[in-house]
Enzyme design. Structure first.
Site, PDB file in Angstrom:
ATOM      1  N   GLN A  40      55.937  80.875 -11.792  1.00 40.29           N
ATOM      2  CA  GLN A  40      57.291  81.330 -11.469  1.00 40.29           C
ATOM      3  C   GLN A  40      57.352  81.876 -10.045  1.00 40.29           C
ATOM      4  O   GLN A  40      57.958  82.909  -9.784  1.00 40.29           O
ATOM      5  CB  GLN A  40      57.730  82.403 -12.474  1.00 40.29           C
ATOM      6  CG  GLN A  40      57.817  81.885 -13.887  1.00 40.29           C
ATOM      7  CD  GLN A  40      58.212  82.971 -14.881  1.00 40.29           C
ATOM      8  OE1 GLN A  40      58.629  84.053 -14.510  1.00 40.29           O
ATOM      9  NE2 GLN A  40      58.087  82.664 -16.152  1.00 40.29           N
ATOM     10  N   CYS A  41      56.752  81.164  -9.130  1.00 36.04           N
ATOM     11  CA  CYS A  41      56.611  81.591  -7.738  1.00 36.04           C
ATOM     12  C   CYS A  41      57.337  80.609  -6.831  1.00 36.04           C
ATOM     13  O   CYS A  41      57.478  79.434  -7.163  1.00 36.04           O
ATOM     14  CB  CYS A  41      55.109  81.634  -7.408  1.00 36.04           C
ATOM     15  SG  CYS A  41      54.687  81.994  -5.705  1.00 36.04           S
ATOM     16  N   GLY A  42      57.760  81.064  -5.681  1.00 35.90           N
ATOM     17  CA  GLY A  42      58.372  80.168  -4.706  1.00 35.90           C
ATOM     18  C   GLY A  42      57.431  79.059  -4.255  1.00 35.90           C
ATOM     19  O   GLY A  42      57.865  78.004  -3.810  1.00 35.90           O
TER      20      GLY A  42
END
Length: 161
Positions: free
Chosen positions: A34-36
């Site tokens: 759930q990271c850029g």
């Protein structure tokens, strides 16, 4: 420093000896779903598929220390990586990369290749460590470094014995 001396559990729970990867060019990455930077899974998988037969292995180590961007359990992490990015390279159980509970593997990686200005801590998800066939850390890459930017260095290491 032998960073491949450890045994680490895969997402399946099976324990994998990292020594099995000696003789290969190894890229170790702390990951999060759930990271850029999560779309980097696509580029990592493309590198893996392109160079696996020549001796590249990518090892993913999920970590929830940065913005709680990897909250899932092993089953959820594995399903996410497979469904969204078709990940086939080995992914291990969630670990910590900083602090007193940091996995010994990451303690060794940070000693072998400090970050910018000599910092030891991992700054964010998708920090990458490239190892040669002897298991020595040759380079540390920032999270902003895209997998395709590593291709020339990987090809160079693969061409060596």
């Amino acid at each position: 420093m032998d960073v491949l001396k450890y045994e680490m559990p895969l997402l399946t729970g099976e324990v994998q000896s990292l020594a099995d990867y000696k003789g290969k060019v190894v890229l170790i990455v702390n990951t999060a779903s759930q990271c850029g930077f999560t779309p980097q899974f696509k580029g990592l998988e493309e590198l893996y598929k392109e160079y696996e037969d020549q001796g590249l292995v990518i090892l993913g180590f999920p970590c929830n220390q940065f913005g709680k961007q990897e909250p899932g359990d092993s089953g959820e992490i594995g399903a996410f990586c497979e469904k969204n990015y078709g990940v086939t390279f080995p992914v291990f159980e969630k670990i910590e990369v900083n602090g007193t509970a940091a996995a010994p593997l990451y303690q060794d990686l940070k000693k072998a290749a400090p970050g910018l200005m000599g910092t030891k801590n991992i700054k964010w998800n998708f920090t990458k460590f490239l190892l040669n066939r002897q298991g020595e850390v040759v380079e540390r890459y920032a999270p902003t470094t895209k997998p395709e930017e590593l291709e020339a260095s990987i090809k160079e290491l693969l061409s060596r014995d």
